[in-house]
Design a protein around this motif. Structure first.
Motif, mmCIF file in Angstrom:
data_model
loop_
_atom_site.group_PDB
_atom_site.id
_atom_site.type_symbol
_atom_site.label_atom_id
_atom_site.label_comp_id
_atom_site.label_asym_id
_atom_site.label_seq_id
_atom_site.Cartn_x
_atom_site.Cartn_y
_atom_site.Cartn_z
ATOM 1 N N VAL A 116 0.846 -1.189 0.000
ATOM 2 C CA VAL A 116 0.000 0.000 0.000
ATOM 3 C C VAL A 116 0.887 1.246 0.000
ATOM 4 O O VAL A 116 1.818 1.370 0.790
ATOM 5 N N ARG A 117 0.595 2.171 -0.908
ATOM 6 C CA ARG A 117 1.367 3.408 -0.995
ATOM 7 C C ARG A 117 1.016 4.333 0.158
ATOM 8 O O ARG A 117 -0.116 4.368 0.640
ATOM 9 N N GLU A 118 1.986 5.094 0.564
ATOM 10 C CA GLU A 118 1.800 6.129 1.577
ATOM 11 C C GLU A 118 1.899 7.478 0.875
ATOM 12 O O GLU A 118 2.884 7.768 0.195
ATOM 13 N N PHE A 119 0.871 8.306 1.036
ATOM 14 C CA PHE A 119 0.860 9.625 0.407
ATOM 15 C C PHE A 119 1.197 10.689 1.446
ATOM 16 O O PHE A 119 0.798 10.596 2.614
ATOM 17 N N TYR A 120 1.917 11.716 0.976
ATOM 18 C CA TYR A 120 2.404 12.753 1.880
ATOM 19 C C TYR A 120 1.927 14.123 1.410
ATOM 20 O O TYR A 120 1.786 14.374 0.196
ATOM 21 N N VAL A 121 1.727 14.993 2.385
ATOM 22 C CA VAL A 121 1.316 16.368 2.116
ATOM 23 C C VAL A 121 2.489 17.278 2.455
ATOM 24 O O VAL A 121 3.061 17.189 3.547
ATOM 25 N N ALA A 122 2.838 18.161 1.521
ATOM 26 C CA ALA A 122 3.940 19.103 1.728
ATOM 27 C C ALA A 122 3.430 20.518 1.468
ATOM 28 O O ALA A 122 2.811 20.779 0.429
ATOM 29 N N PHE A 123 3.687 21.418 2.399
ATOM 30 C CA PHE A 123 3.232 22.795 2.286
ATOM 31 C C PHE A 123 4.425 23.716 2.030
ATOM 32 O O PHE A 123 5.538 23.460 2.506
ATOM 33 N N TYR A 124 4.161 24.787 1.294
ATOM 34 C CA TYR A 124 5.169 25.819 1.075
ATOM 35 C C TYR A 124 4.467 27.182 1.052
ATOM 36 O O TYR A 124 3.237 27.270 1.101
ATOM 37 N N ALA A 306 15.399 18.800 16.432
ATOM 38 C CA ALA A 306 15.710 18.641 15.011
ATOM 39 C C ALA A 306 14.542 19.217 14.227
ATOM 40 O O ALA A 306 13.478 19.511 14.773
ATOM 41 N N PHE A 307 14.760 19.374 12.943
ATOM 42 C CA PHE A 307 13.739 19.981 12.086
ATOM 43 C C PHE A 307 13.342 18.963 11.034
ATOM 44 O O PHE A 307 14.176 18.492 10.258
ATOM 45 N N LEU A 308 12.064 18.597 11.020
ATOM 46 C CA LEU A 308 11.540 17.638 10.042
ATOM 47 C C LEU A 308 11.033 18.413 8.833
ATOM 48 O O LEU A 308 10.070 19.181 8.933
ATOM 49 N N ALA A 309 11.691 18.235 7.696
ATOM 50 C CA ALA A 309 11.393 19.040 6.511
ATOM 51 C C ALA A 309 10.157 18.529 5.798
ATOM 52 O O ALA A 309 9.912 17.318 5.714
ATOM 53 N N SER A 310 9.413 19.484 5.274
ATOM 54 C CA SER A 310 8.251 19.178 4.442
ATOM 55 C C SER A 310 8.522 19.536 2.989
ATOM 56 O O SER A 310 8.168 18.790 2.084
#
Length: 832
Positions: A116-124, A306-310
């Motif tokens: 199963v694919r995992e989809f991610y949301v990234a904001f800018y 730490a900083f988790l990048a989007s």
């Protein structure tokens, strides 16, 4: 005995905020349509993010990038909730995206391995942009953006996100064990009949891994408070964001602040060390003391931020700047990214016949004058064409420029302008830089204890420009370290078990001061600057700036500087803006001009001239002309062709490149040569010896007694000495030497090698330059005195005669045969 009680499950508390955000976010994805004014006047028919999902599927990506400005225009409360509680709401946003994607593409649910694919949301484009030093615990879980310079990147390796473990005792599978930045096993087996807590086996084919990379970002120099050191932060990037940033990039990273366990301290690799005393046991007791807090049952729980990048966005894109040195760009791609108005502007600049002068005037507009330096910096920005031979040898296309001159001549201003103009540019000072700081260093990772390479200034400026101020203050051993980087454009590392060859494809713009503070024109450039000959030969252009007093120039400079302080930006009116220059240079750098046969013939001819003028001992230049100067001529010609947006190199481009090269080949300014008094000529000045016609008792009317009662002739006292420029002296001397070299070993050597015949030959060679009889007599005097100096002072010529009486062998004897000293070479030069 203890009996394990069955697990009691309670209903989970419904997160009302998360449910509301999920609903509103789904509505946003399904209904948002991009306005026509933001889409070049084209109105979209389908929802904007449906088109984005279609493109995501075509590229086989799993991350959807969402503009926060779109969310804010659709629902301001939604974007506020997402920014304030991003880490808490991220799973719900991913579920909403998954439903949205599968509503259009059901076949995209599983990958090729049927997982199963995992989809991610990234904001800018988030509104909350903060400094690195403001990342405090209050920001944990919020969506913020930070910007800075990437100084270190680690290798990409897989990270375990959700693991499936098998109990080694009962073989029961324990799926979906979330990993918290370290290897985390289940607390207890899920089987009620099994109480296993330690024996587990990881089932890799049922676990989910993602690409993981850690980078370190350092805050920008303009954000560092006075007296503070630059702060840095570790940034975690996953899946499609890996390898998006490399060392030297200036980037804007959107993400959230998280807390992760300090693995190095938890593993005990950097724990406390205490002294222990080991001795013989007595009465069954050990004399060993307490070895640490862990022996007492206490264990530290160290954590760090730490900083988790989007998203990772280059800063030049964020600021509207253009990467002028994008080597992967093509002319079609660059033109496609421009608007219609920008395309028309580009064509108008291309067709402008004065584009060369206008671009040069637009370089560093706050600096008055220095037109030649501005032309050289402009050509450095355009650059030559990189080439690769059939043997795989790379030929440098970047142009290196060095500015040498007196203090307060705006050298550093050019460096600062280039750093601001080119997104990937690094500024450093020679005195404060070491060899490792300029090239690369091998350091040890705190976590893995492995050695890795940390980039220096030239690596950080890869595919950019490295500006080095105070270049002359750099130690000689540090200058040697950049030999390879300046010519081969690579950096070779072989230390601590690390052997690598790294790219350093950067132009070098250096500024240096003379050794004694002021530039001495009577000395060569090498004597004025503390640089080695190999370093000097690697610079394509040298510009010497001398601070001379000039009423007109001083007035104009003072007026220009005061106008800038008074009116600031209004006082500067360049022909082209920074944005226009960047777009034009980026398009021009996509061209690869070819050398025409005519241009090749001019290059060969001009190179021969440079070599001949260099080997001439009396007009020796600042440094030896080598093949590197020929390659510099080619690179400058290619840069001029790019500036003109021409596909071929024309002869006029080569002539301009040679003119700039001659500006760099600074000839030494010598004092005028004093050839002595004209009375040395004797009878040579006149047709006959007038002294022979005088009677012994005759007294010259012009003679007068001195204090001792003796008489002194005025022409021995009052006539001024003959003085000629050094250049003319070298010209005459070289002509005479070449003539004598031609006569050596021939039958006419004695007949044509006399002083009289040499003077007659010289006058015949320059007869076209003589305008009057007075010029004729002047040249006769001068050539006679030059020969006299070459025999008596310089020792370059030797006089041969057949007289036995040395008193008759006067220097002025016209029948004496002269030859060149056998040990004299043209490269050695004459004494001045």
């Amino acid at each position: 005995m203890d009996v394990q009680q069955p697990t009691t499950r309670t209903s989970a508390t419904i997160d009302t905020l998360a449910a509301t955000v999920k609903k509103e976010f789904s509505k946003f994805l399904q209904e948002y349509i991009l306005p026509a004014e933001e889409n070049n006047g084209v109105q979209e028919e389908d929802p904007h993010y449906k088109l984005a999902v279609d493109k995501m599927k075509d590229l086989e990506f799993t991350t959807l990038y969402i503009d926060c400005k779109h969310v804010a225009s659709f629902n301001p409360d939604l974007v506020t909730a997402i920014q304030d509680e991003f880490l808490r709401l991220e799973p719900y946003l991913k579920d909403s995206l998954r439903e949205f994607v599968l509503s259009f593409h059901e076949d995209y649910e599983k990958d090729d391995k049927e997982q199963v694919r995992e989809f991610y949301v990234a904001f800018y484009n988030v509104s909350n942009e903060i400094r690195i030093r403001d990342l405090k615990t209050a920001r944990i879980g919020t969506l913020v953006a930070i910007k800075g310079t990437v100084v270190r990147t680690q290798m990409v390796h897989p990270e375990l996100i959700n693991a499936t473990f098998q109990c080694k005792e009962c073989k029961t599978l324990n799926p979906n064990i979330e990993q918290q930045f370290r290897y985390t096993e289940p607390n207890i087996c899920r089987s009620p009949a099994c109480g296993n807590k330690k024996e587990w086996k990881l089932i890799t084919d049922q676990s989910r891994f993602v690409d993981f990379q850690r980078i370190r970002m350092q805050e920008s120099s303009d954000e560092i408070p006075s007296g503070s050191m630059p702060r840095s932060v570790d940034i975690v990037v996953r899946h499609e964001l890996v390898e998006q940033a490399k060392a030297g990039d200036k980037a804007l990273i959107t993400g959230t602040l998280i807390v992760i366990p300090d693995v190095a301290k938890l593993s005990g690799s950097s724990g406390r060390l205490q002294m222990s005393t080991r001795g013989p046991q007595r009465n069954g007791y050990s004399q060993e003391g307490v070895t640490g807090l862990q022996s007492l049952g206490v264990r530290d729980l160290p954590y760090r931020l730490a900083f988790l990048a989007s998203t990772v966005v280059p800063t030049d894109n964020k600021q509207g700047l253009v990467n002028v040195r994008d080597e992967l760009a093509t002319a079609e791609n660059v033109v496609a990214e421009l608007t219609e108005a920008e395309r028309e502007e580009l064509i108008a600049m291309k067709d402008d016949p004065k584009i060369y002068d206008k671009i040069a005037n637009s370089i560093a507009p706050t600096v008055f004058g220095h037109e030649e330096i501005k032309r050289g910096v402009a050509l450095m920005l355009f650059g030559g064409v990189h080439k690769t031979t059939q043997d795989g040898i790379n030929l440098r296309g970047d142009i290196n420029v060095c500015l040498v001159g007196d203090p307060a001549t705006s050298k550093s201003q050019f460096l600062k302008y280039v750093v601001e103009f080119v997104p990937r540019a690094v500024y450093t000072s020679g005195k404060a830089s070491t060899a490792a700081g300029l090239t690369a260093a091998v350091v040890k990772d705190e976590d893995s204890k492995d050695f890795f390479i940390e980039a220096g200034a030239l690596m950080l400026a890869d595919n950019g420009i490295c500006c080095i101020d105070e270049f002359d203050k750099m130690d000689t051993k540090d200058q040697v370290a950049i030999h390879e980087a300046m010519e081969q454009q690579t950096i070779s590392i072989s230390k601590a078990g690390v052997q690598a060859t790294l790219n350093a494809r950067a132009s070098v713009l250096a500024a240096a001061n003379p050794v004694h503070g002021r530039y001495d024109r009577s000395r060569s450039l090498k004597a004025n600057v503390n640089m080695t000959a190999p370093i000097m030969s690697r610079f394509d252009l040298f510009f010497v700036v001398v601070d001379e007093c000039n009423d007109v120039a001083d007035y104009n400079i003072a007026r220009h500087i005061t106008s800038i302080h008074r009116f600031q930006d209004e006082a500067i009116k360049p022909d082209y803006t920074t944005a226009q220059l960047q777009r034009y240079i980026r398009f021009a750098r996509t061209l690869k001009p070819k050398i025409t046969p005519e241009a090749q013939a001019v290059m060969v001819k001009e190179y021969k001239k440079l070599r001949q003028s260099d080997v001439s001992g009396l007009s020796k230049s600042s440094y030896r002309i080598t093949v590197r100067q020929l390659e510099s001529m080619i690179r400058l010609s290619e840069a001029l062709a790019r500036l003109k947006c021409d596909d071929v190199i024309k002869p006029e481009y080569v002539h301009e490149a040679c003119r700039l090269l001659r500006k760099s080949i600074v000839h030494v300014d010598h004092e005028d040569i004093d050839l002595g008094n004209t009375t040395l000529l004797g009878a040579i000045v006149k047709e006959g010896d007038e002294k022979d016609d005088k009677k012994p008792d005759d007294t010259d009317a012009t003679s007068k007694p001195d204090k001792d009662g003796t008489e002194t002739e005025d022409d021995e006292v009052d006539k001024p000495a003959v003085t000629i420029p050094f250049e003319k002296y070298t010209k005459i001397a070289n002509m005479l030497i070449r003539r004598l070299r031609q006569l050596e070993g021939t039958a006419q050597e004695k007949a044509d090698g006399t002083k009289k015949r040499l003077k007659d030959w010289y006058i015949h060679e320059i007869e076209d330059e003589l305008q009057s009889e007075e010029d004729f007599h002047t040249e006769v005097r001068v050539v006679h005195l030059v020969m006299h100096r070459m025999i008596t002072v310089d020792g370059v010529l030797l006089e041969l005669n057949d007289f036995d009486d040395e008193s008759k062998a006067a220097v002025d004897d016209e029948d004496s045969v002269v030859v060149v000293h056998p040990n004299y070479e043209m490269e050695s030069g004459l004494a001045s």
